[in-house]
Design a protein around this motif. Structure first.
Motif, PDB file in Angstrom:
ATOM      1  N   LEU A 189      86.487  33.934 105.443  1.00  0.00           N
ATOM      2  CA  LEU A 189      85.307  34.352 106.199  1.00  0.00           C
ATOM      3  C   LEU A 189      84.831  35.731 105.745  1.00  0.00           C
ATOM      4  N   ALA A 190      85.760  36.662 105.613  1.00  0.00           N
ATOM      5  CA  ALA A 190      85.398  38.024 105.179  1.00  0.00           C
ATOM      6  C   ALA A 190      84.780  38.015 103.789  1.00  0.00           C
ATOM      7  N   MET A 191      85.327  37.212 102.897  1.00  0.00           N
ATOM      8  CA  MET A 191      84.801  37.157 101.536  1.00  0.00           C
ATOM      9  C   MET A 191      83.417  36.521 101.512  1.00  0.00           C
ATOM     10  N   LEU A 192      83.205  35.485 102.302  1.00  0.00           N
ATOM     11  CA  LEU A 192      81.888  34.853 102.354  1.00  0.00           C
ATOM     12  C   LEU A 192      80.856  35.789 102.968  1.00  0.00           C
ATOM     13  N   LEU A 193      81.252  36.555 103.981  1.00  0.00           N
ATOM     14  CA  LEU A 193      80.327  37.518 104.588  1.00  0.00           C
ATOM     15  C   LEU A 193      79.944  38.608 103.583  1.00  0.00           C
ATOM     16  N   ALA A 194      80.882  38.984 102.708  1.00  0.00           N
ATOM     17  CA  ALA A 194      80.612  40.014 101.706  1.00  0.00           C
ATOM     18  C   ALA A 194      79.790  39.493 100.535  1.00  0.00           C
ATOM     19  N   LEU A 195      79.673  38.176 100.444  1.00  0.00           N
ATOM     20  CA  LEU A 195      78.950  37.559  99.336  1.00  0.00           C
ATOM     21  C   LEU A 195      77.488  37.888  99.490  1.00  0.00           C
ATOM     22  N   ALA A 226      81.201  31.171  90.972  1.00  0.00           N
ATOM     23  CA  ALA A 226      79.932  30.891  90.304  1.00  0.00           C
ATOM     24  C   ALA A 226      78.876  31.932  90.684  1.00  0.00           C
ATOM     25  N   VAL A 227      78.856  32.338  91.950  1.00  0.00           N
ATOM     26  CA  VAL A 227      77.912  33.370  92.385  1.00  0.00           C
ATOM     27  C   VAL A 227      78.211  34.688  91.674  1.00  0.00           C
ATOM     28  N   MET A 228      79.490  35.021  91.551  1.00  0.00           N
ATOM     29  CA  MET A 228      79.856  36.262  90.875  1.00  0.00           C
ATOM     30  C   MET A 228      79.536  36.194  89.378  1.00  0.00           C
ATOM     31  N   ALA A 229      79.684  35.028  88.776  1.00  0.00           N
ATOM     32  CA  ALA A 229      79.350  34.876  87.358  1.00  0.00           C
ATOM     33  C   ALA A 229      77.849  35.016  87.139  1.00  0.00           C
ATOM     34  N   ALA A 230      77.049  34.577  88.105  1.00  0.00           N
ATOM     35  CA  ALA A 230      75.591  34.638  87.979  1.00  0.00           C
ATOM     36  C   ALA A 230      75.029  36.002  88.365  1.00  0.00           C
ATOM     37  N   ALA A 231      75.832  36.843  89.010  1.00  0.00           N
ATOM     38  CA  ALA A 231      75.362  38.158  89.443  1.00  0.00           C
ATOM     39  C   ALA A 231      75.089  39.040  88.236  1.00  0.00           C
ATOM     40  N   PRO A 232      74.042  39.861  88.301  1.00  0.00           N
ATOM     41  CA  PRO A 232      73.756  40.784  87.197  1.00  0.00           C
ATOM     42  C   PRO A 232      74.905  41.763  87.000  1.00  0.00           C
ATOM     43  N   ALA A 233      75.139  42.136  85.757  1.00  0.00           N
ATOM     44  CA  ALA A 233      76.249  43.038  85.438  1.00  0.00           C
ATOM     45  C   ALA A 233      75.941  44.483  85.794  1.00  0.00           C
ATOM     46  N   ALA A 234      74.676  44.862  85.762  1.00  0.00           N
ATOM     47  CA  ALA A 234      74.319  46.262  86.007  1.00  0.00           C
ATOM     48  C   ALA A 234      74.392  46.594  87.489  1.00  0.00           C
TER      49      ALA A 234
END
Length: 194
Positions: free
Chosen positions: A188-194, A103-111
């Motif tokens: 954990l690594a993926m959440l830290l990169a979020l 959901a966070v990635m879907a809401a992230a701006p595309a540019a």
């Protein structure tokens, strides 16, 4: 998630290898282990896909929404299964974490010029998930220590003593725990990169 290539590719390899091993565990003669291995294989491969560096693969918004819906269904299934086995609660938390990250990635701006603005998720949710998975990694790592301390008992001796024959390498509990530990570290690594 979709970060730098230097951290993305090792994470992709770890998650894909874990997913592949979990697919092999689905051949177990124990039904509960087969069911758990299927969910873990799905999680491993999905985490591998999410960790692919953005320079290589930048999925469209709808792909993240499909991922969120699929893991929402997986979370509901795990919650339903948790009625009879508490081990499924961790699977539901993992699936809900995947829903959140998608959901966070879907809401992230595309540019790319807007990177860092609006795609970082809710700090409280991210923090709570980080705490949960950090605790899970420590707990599951500690569970591996007693297994390694039993140098003379490799699993096959226990099975032979109980009259059930030898344990296949896909049915070894310490390897399944190591896979869960590696997926916890990857989360954990993926959440830290979020």
């Amino acid at each position: 998630m979709h970060g730098a290539a230097s951290s993305g590719w090792p994470l992709v390899a770890l998650c894909a290898a874990t997913g592949a091993y979990c697919l092999l565990r689905m051949r177990s003669s124990v039904e509960e282990q087969r069911r758990a291995a299927g969910g873990e294989a799905l999680m491993g491969f999905a985490m591998a896909a999410m960790a692919v560096p953005a320079a290589v693969l930048a999925p469209p918004r709808w792909a993240w929404l499909v991922c969120a819906a699929a893991f929402g269904a997986a979370a509901l299934r795990a919650l339903w299964a948790a009625r009879t086995c508490s081990g499924h609660l961790h699977h539901s938390v993992g699936a809900l974490a995947m829903v959140y990250m998608a959901a966070v990635m879907a809401a992230a701006p595309a540019a790319p010029a807007h990177a860092g603005h609006g795609g970082s998720g809710e700090p409280l949710v991210t923090g709570a998930l980080l705490l949960y998975f950090a605790g899970y990694v420590l707990w599951s790592g500690a569970r591996l220590v007693p297994m390694a301390a039993r140098a003379g008992d490799t699993g096959g001796a226990r099975a032979a003593a109980s009259g059930t024959g030898t344990v296949g390498w896909g049915d070894r509990p310490e390897v399944a725990r190591a896979c869960r530990l590696s997926m916890g570290i990857a989360m954990l690594a993926m959440l830290l990169a979020l």
